[in-house]
Enzyme design. Structure first.
Site, mmCIF file in Angstrom:
data_model
loop_
_atom_site.group_PDB
_atom_site.id
_atom_site.type_symbol
_atom_site.label_atom_id
_atom_site.label_comp_id
_atom_site.label_asym_id
_atom_site.label_seq_id
_atom_site.Cartn_x
_atom_site.Cartn_y
_atom_site.Cartn_z
ATOM 1 C CG HIS A 1 -46.079 -41.663 -9.167
ATOM 2 N ND1 HIS A 1 -45.614 -40.383 -9.374
ATOM 3 C CD2 HIS A 1 -45.599 -42.408 -10.198
ATOM 4 C CE1 HIS A 1 -44.892 -40.355 -10.489
ATOM 5 N NE2 HIS A 1 -44.880 -41.565 -11.025
ATOM 6 C CG HIS B 1 -42.289 -42.451 -7.561
ATOM 7 N ND1 HIS B 1 -41.041 -42.376 -6.978
ATOM 8 C CD2 HIS B 1 -42.080 -42.543 -8.888
ATOM 9 C CE1 HIS B 1 -40.122 -42.410 -7.938
ATOM 10 N NE2 HIS B 1 -40.730 -42.520 -9.103
ATOM 11 N NE ARG C 1 -42.226 -46.247 -10.464
ATOM 12 C CZ ARG C 1 -42.554 -45.331 -11.345
ATOM 13 N NH1 ARG C 1 -43.800 -44.972 -11.490
ATOM 14 N NH2 ARG C 1 -41.637 -44.791 -12.084
ATOM 15 N NE ARG D 1 -47.583 -45.362 -14.348
ATOM 16 C CZ ARG D 1 -46.432 -44.695 -14.325
ATOM 17 N NH1 ARG D 1 -45.552 -44.862 -15.288
ATOM 18 N NH2 ARG D 1 -46.188 -43.846 -13.347
HETATM 19 C C1 SIN Z 1 -39.929 -41.403 -12.418
HETATM 20 O O1 SIN Z 1 -39.229 -40.668 -13.105
HETATM 21 O O2 SIN Z 1 -39.501 -42.090 -11.495
HETATM 22 C C2 SIN Z 1 -41.395 -41.458 -12.701
HETATM 23 C C3 SIN Z 1 -41.630 -42.051 -14.014
HETATM 24 C C4 SIN Z 1 -42.938 -42.759 -14.039
HETATM 25 O O3 SIN Z 1 -43.747 -42.615 -13.152
HETATM 26 O O4 SIN Z 1 -43.141 -43.530 -14.968
#
Ligand code: SIN
Length: 556
Positions: free
Chosen positions: A337, A232, A276, A372
């Protein structure tokens, strides 16, 4: 039939509630029911429910983020089943946020408030309590579980799967007193979450140590895509800092380097809302350029009242860390993440082993490919939790097409042998720790105390199997990891360490084998995607003779 479900996040709870209508269900979870990753989910649930949206558009965004590795069938199932499953949650009483904004009512045809996250072409992320969606969903599902007839075993840690004639017929666990115990089952559903603690920095709760995938691997199930680990982009860069939702960037927050420059505009046309993996690498590059100092997430351009109302939990968290984010940027850095890989399943959660199903982050349906799409994970748990619960009693097809349409290349690897021990379940085996010689960056070698297996695993994974990888680092990590002795699962911590070590070894191997960059897997020595490389690669252990001592049977 007796169904054992391992895990109590959205996937496990959904499967348990659904299966309990027809079967005798036991739910096993390592901590308390609410300790899993679901309760920490902030952003929300992506679903094509609005009048401006289409299932096909959600599919298109999911596939685009997946960098050519998504399984078409699984993606179609996820996006098509999504609206019905989210309506189920609405019916159960999940308090999704609402809006009275006339423009929103007009555009979406309902009063559900929607957020936007990276790589979504529509505002389609439903949220609850602002930034506490996962907690609201978890609470509602736990309440639903308590209304069902399900045996709940908290503080019970999975240590292995029981095999008979090639089929899974139960689980071995450490019960809440730390005693080994065997639970017989007609079907086992693994919903034990991911393995963020393979890395030093993670957004995951402490329980995320990959117990489900590791147990399946040791039992001989096919696993895939473990090299695709999602980082993340924005974890609050303070000690024990948690996730800072992508939804904050969706609302308009930007990323700035130490000089105040919006560096992501030079990296990708979608800047802070690029996929991401792109944002995470963009941040890592900016951090490197400025000598290690974290970058800043700047939300000062947002209306302060809106920021505080929309993100109450994050307002509290940033304040506790000493920041007023309505007035100043907050330091952020990427962190492990989500695991796109896991136990290979078909779209009903069935794995390569009869009697074993897997759902949620533990599973690899192929729905996420190499990266993802934000807020697809809660949806995945819901959709495949229901499908797996419905599939447990259905006769298994003679030929199972795992991961939907794909005929995966499967690599068979022998078990790692350390001290003459093959790492299979031998309950009660005690192994002396000893120093091993591991390679360090720069070629130096020094003895290392391996009593703390987890520290060594996290160091290797973070430094060499992390956001950026190369052949030399991956080979060195593999050698170091293979040389570590397998901890005997004599307690919960040791069982977790064994799981982490198993997964670290396969992940390093899979990352070494994928000589290209794709989605979350970035190789500095192979920076391009190779169109001839397999979209997905599966791995399986060569069969070994498992000599698990008979444990006390527990009547179902
Ligand atoms: C986030 O709120 O950025 C995480 C959501 C996710 O990992 O799908």
């Amino acid at each position: 039939m007796h169904v054992v479900i391992v895990g109590s996040g959205i996937a496990g709870l959904t499967a348990a509630v659904r299966a309990s209508a027809r079967h005798d269900v036991t739910l096993v979870t390592k901590g308390a029911l609410r300790d899993g990753a679901t309760a920490y989910a902030q952003g929300g649930i992506a679903v094509a429910l609005g009048a401006d949206d289409r299932v096909a558009l959600h599919e298109q965004d999911t596939r685009a983020a997946a960098a050519g590795s998504a399984d078409e069938h699984a993606v179609a199932v996820l996006c098509a089943d999504g609206p019905a499953r989210v309506r189920d949650l609405l019916a159960l009483g999940v308090p999704f946020d609402r809006t009275t904004d006339p423009a929103s009512l007009d555009r979406y045809g309902d009063d559900l408030a929607r957020g936007r996250e990276a790589a979504h072409g529509r505002w389609r992320v439903l949220h609850a309590d602002g930034d506490a969606t996962g907690a609201a969903v978890e609470r509602t599902l736990v309440d639903a579980l308590h209304r069902c007839h399900v045996t709940i075993l908290e503080r019970t840690c999975l240590t292995g799967l029981v095999l008979r004639a090639g089929a899974v017929v139960g689980v071995d666990v450490l019960d809440l007193l730390g005693e080994p115990r065997r639970i017989d089952a007609d079907a086992v559903v693994l919903a034990a979450g991911g393995a963020g603690h393979l890395y030093r920095e993670t957004t995951n709760p402490l329980v995320a140590t990959g117990d489900g995938v590791a147990a399946a691997w040791r039992a001989g199930a096919v696993v895939a895509d473990l090299e695709f680990v999602q980082f993340h982009p924005t974890r609050l860069a303070v000690p024990d800092g948690g996730l800072v939702s992508e939804a904050v960037r969706g609302e308009g927050a930007v990323l700035r380097d130490a000089a105040g420059r919006r560096f992501m505009t030079a990296v990708h046309p979608d800047a802070e809302l690029a996929p991401r993996d792109v944002v995470a690498r963009g941040i890592a590059a900016a951090v490197r350029e400025q000598g290690g100092a974290p970058v800043l997430l700047d939300a000062t351009g947002l209306d302060p009242d809106h920021l505080v109302r929309r993100f109450p939990g994050l307002t509290r968290a940033t304040r506790a860390a000493g920041f007023d984010w309505t007035r100043e940027g907050v330091p952020v850095a990427p962190a492990a993440h989500y695991a796109m890989g896991g136990v290979v399943t078909d779209a009903e959660g069935r794995t390569s082993l009869p009697g074993l199903l897997a759902v949620g982050e533990t599973a690899c349906t192929g729905v996420h490919g190499a990266n993802r799409l934000a807020s697809n994970s809660l949806l995945e748990g819901l959709v495949f939790g229901v499908r797996a619960a419905d599939a447990v009693a259905v006769p298994r097809p003679a030929h199972l097409r795992l991961r939907g349409d794909a005929d995966l290349p499967v690599v068979t690897v022998p078990p790692v042998v350390t001290d003459g021990h093959d790492g299979t379940d031998v309950a009660g085996a005690h192994r002396a720790s000893r120093p091993v010689h591991g390679d360090r960056p720069g070629g130096a070698t020094h003895p290392r105390d391996v009593t703390d297996v987890r520290r060594v695993v996290q160091t290797e994974m973070t430094e060499r199997v992390g956001l950026l990888r190369d052949a030399a680092g991956l080979a060195a990590a593999r050698r170091t990891l293979d040389a570590l002795p397998d901890p005997a699962p004599t307690g919960v911590r040791a069982a977790e360490d064994r799981a982490l070590l198993d997964l670290a070894r396969i992940t390093a191997r899979a990352a070494e084998a994928r000589r290209e960059s794709r989605g979350a897997h970035a190789r500095t020595d192979h920076p391009d995607t190779d169109p001839t490389a397999p979209a997905s690669t599966a791995w399986v252990r060569t069969p070994v003779t498992v000599t698990t001592p008979v444990q006390q049977g527990v009547p179902a």
